[in-house]
Design a protein around this motif. Structure first.
Motif, mmCIF file in Angstrom:
data_model
loop_
_atom_site.group_PDB
_atom_site.id
_atom_site.type_symbol
_atom_site.label_atom_id
_atom_site.label_comp_id
_atom_site.label_asym_id
_atom_site.label_seq_id
_atom_site.Cartn_x
_atom_site.Cartn_y
_atom_site.Cartn_z
ATOM 1 N N LYS A 22 17.524 43.264 -24.550
ATOM 2 C CA LYS A 22 18.248 44.063 -25.752
ATOM 3 C C LYS A 22 18.137 43.324 -26.981
ATOM 4 O O LYS A 22 17.898 43.847 -28.130
ATOM 5 C CB LYS A 22 19.690 44.262 -25.506
ATOM 6 C CG LYS A 22 19.817 45.082 -24.311
ATOM 7 C CD LYS A 22 20.086 46.643 -24.818
ATOM 8 C CE LYS A 22 20.304 47.402 -23.556
ATOM 9 N NZ LYS A 22 21.378 48.191 -23.345
ATOM 10 N N HIS A 23 18.068 41.863 -26.870
ATOM 11 C CA HIS A 23 17.635 41.143 -28.259
ATOM 12 C C HIS A 23 16.326 41.187 -28.421
ATOM 13 O O HIS A 23 16.157 41.348 -29.957
ATOM 14 C CB HIS A 23 18.023 39.701 -27.824
ATOM 15 C CG HIS A 23 19.642 39.319 -28.134
ATOM 16 N ND1 HIS A 23 20.107 39.231 -28.905
ATOM 17 C CD2 HIS A 23 20.436 39.020 -26.972
ATOM 18 C CE1 HIS A 23 21.331 38.942 -28.860
ATOM 19 N NE2 HIS A 23 21.650 38.878 -27.605
ATOM 20 N N VAL A 24 15.497 41.674 -27.828
ATOM 21 C CA VAL A 24 13.838 41.808 -27.840
ATOM 22 C C VAL A 24 13.810 43.286 -28.734
ATOM 23 O O VAL A 24 13.258 43.347 -29.733
ATOM 24 C CB VAL A 24 13.057 41.845 -26.880
ATOM 25 C CG1 VAL A 24 11.815 42.572 -27.082
ATOM 26 C CG2 VAL A 24 13.087 40.476 -26.108
ATOM 27 N N VAL A 25 14.697 44.110 -28.232
ATOM 28 C CA VAL A 25 14.758 45.456 -29.032
ATOM 29 C C VAL A 25 15.530 45.125 -30.393
ATOM 30 O O VAL A 25 14.879 45.745 -31.354
ATOM 31 C CB VAL A 25 15.585 46.609 -28.184
ATOM 32 C CG1 VAL A 25 15.566 47.942 -28.973
ATOM 33 C CG2 VAL A 25 14.937 46.718 -26.927
ATOM 34 N N HIS A 26 16.353 44.566 -30.470
ATOM 35 C CA HIS A 26 16.987 44.124 -31.876
ATOM 36 C C HIS A 26 16.149 43.576 -32.629
ATOM 37 O O HIS A 26 15.881 43.992 -33.797
ATOM 38 C CB HIS A 26 18.364 43.345 -31.608
ATOM 39 C CG HIS A 26 18.751 42.866 -33.009
ATOM 40 N ND1 HIS A 26 18.286 41.703 -33.629
ATOM 41 C CD2 HIS A 26 19.897 43.120 -33.792
ATOM 42 C CE1 HIS A 26 18.970 41.646 -34.637
ATOM 43 N NE2 HIS A 26 19.921 42.415 -34.813
ATOM 44 N N ASP A 27 15.343 42.612 -32.193
ATOM 45 C CA ASP A 27 14.439 41.895 -33.121
ATOM 46 C C ASP A 27 13.148 42.871 -33.525
ATOM 47 O O ASP A 27 12.838 42.599 -34.749
ATOM 48 C CB ASP A 27 13.982 40.807 -32.261
ATOM 49 C CG ASP A 27 15.041 39.500 -32.235
ATOM 50 O OD1 ASP A 27 16.194 39.659 -32.911
ATOM 51 O OD2 ASP A 27 14.742 38.526 -31.687
ATOM 52 N N ALA A 28 12.773 43.574 -32.685
ATOM 53 C CA ALA A 28 11.551 44.650 -32.881
ATOM 54 C C ALA A 28 12.150 45.256 -33.970
ATOM 55 O O ALA A 28 11.248 45.912 -34.923
ATOM 56 C CB ALA A 28 11.050 45.140 -31.635
ATOM 57 N N ILE A 106 21.254 51.893 -25.574
ATOM 58 C CA ILE A 106 19.616 52.311 -25.378
ATOM 59 C C ILE A 106 19.557 52.121 -23.751
ATOM 60 O O ILE A 106 19.961 51.098 -23.019
ATOM 61 C CB ILE A 106 18.829 51.312 -26.240
ATOM 62 C CG1 ILE A 106 19.403 51.491 -27.701
ATOM 63 C CG2 ILE A 106 17.560 51.460 -25.875
ATOM 64 C CD1 ILE A 106 18.687 50.594 -28.716
ATOM 65 N N VAL A 107 18.848 52.960 -23.233
ATOM 66 C CA VAL A 107 18.249 53.069 -22.010
ATOM 67 C C VAL A 107 16.891 52.848 -21.944
ATOM 68 O O VAL A 107 16.386 52.562 -20.798
ATOM 69 C CB VAL A 107 18.905 54.324 -21.352
ATOM 70 C CG1 VAL A 107 20.411 54.365 -21.048
ATOM 71 C CG2 VAL A 107 18.444 55.648 -21.840
ATOM 72 N N GLN A 119 13.082 49.429 -19.560
ATOM 73 C CA GLN A 119 13.984 50.227 -19.398
ATOM 74 C C GLN A 119 15.310 49.465 -18.889
ATOM 75 O O GLN A 119 15.319 48.366 -18.434
ATOM 76 C CB GLN A 119 13.639 51.132 -17.890
ATOM 77 C CG GLN A 119 12.531 51.961 -18.060
ATOM 78 C CD GLN A 119 12.705 53.253 -18.051
ATOM 79 O OE1 GLN A 119 13.748 53.778 -17.751
ATOM 80 N NE2 GLN A 119 11.849 54.361 -18.688
ATOM 81 N N PHE A 120 16.449 50.242 -19.327
ATOM 82 C CA PHE A 120 17.825 49.367 -19.126
ATOM 83 C C PHE A 120 18.719 50.158 -18.214
ATOM 84 O O PHE A 120 18.500 51.434 -17.966
ATOM 85 C CB PHE A 120 18.378 49.439 -20.594
ATOM 86 C CG PHE A 120 17.540 48.500 -21.482
ATOM 87 C CD1 PHE A 120 17.674 46.849 -21.255
ATOM 88 C CD2 PHE A 120 16.933 49.053 -22.499
ATOM 89 C CE1 PHE A 120 16.802 46.387 -22.252
ATOM 90 C CE2 PHE A 120 16.246 48.261 -23.298
ATOM 91 C CZ PHE A 120 16.338 46.628 -23.400
#
Length: 144
Positions: A22-28, A106-107, A119-120
């Motif tokens: 989820k941190h990867v998503v945040h950073d992107a 986010i899923v 996918q989460f």
């Protein structure tokens, strides 16, 4: 209802990995908020519309009662990212709508331009895929 996972359990490590991703998503998303997209880069983000903290217009919630996918590519405005959520303005039927989406809602997340996707586990579900090294509990399966 189950409590927190035991330390050093498979579930514990699954949750640590999920939190890291989820941190990867945040950073992107943060990079795009600061610098914009590079080349053909764009994001598909699916999220649970009923998750606590999700804020979308009533008309969108009526149309997407459980889950919604948004595309961040050419026409998005005022992308703002905080530690636990992001906000963006998108056009729906020629009307601008502000969305606020917690990262925990986010899923799935994808950047098709580079073939990257995540996918989460849906929040509140405790099912996890069985690891290849876990024994098969099916008594009818043949023993090799």
């Amino acid at each position: 209802m189950s409590g927190p996972p035991e330390p050093h359990s498979r579930e514990h490590y699954d949750r640590l990995v999920e939190r890291a991703l989820k941190h990867v998503v945040h950073d992107a998303i943060q990079e795009v908020a600061e610098k914009g997209f590079l080349g053909e880069q764009h994001f598909y983000i699916s999220f649970l519309t009923n998750y606590p903290g999700v804020m979308i217009a009533d008309v969108l919630h009526a149309q997407y009662a459980d889950q919604m996918t948004i595309v961040l590519q050419h026409q998005f405005y005022n992308l703002e990212v905080s530690d636990d959520h992001f906000e963006v303005t998108l056009s729906f039927n020629k009307k601008l709508e502000r969305l606020s989406i917690p990262f925990d809602a986010i899923v799935s997340f994808a950047d098709p331009a580079v073939g990257f996707g995540l996918q989460f586990q849906a929040p509140g579900t405790e099912q996890h895929a069985k690891a290849d090294n876990e024994p098969d509990d099916d008594p009818d399966s043949p023993d090799d």
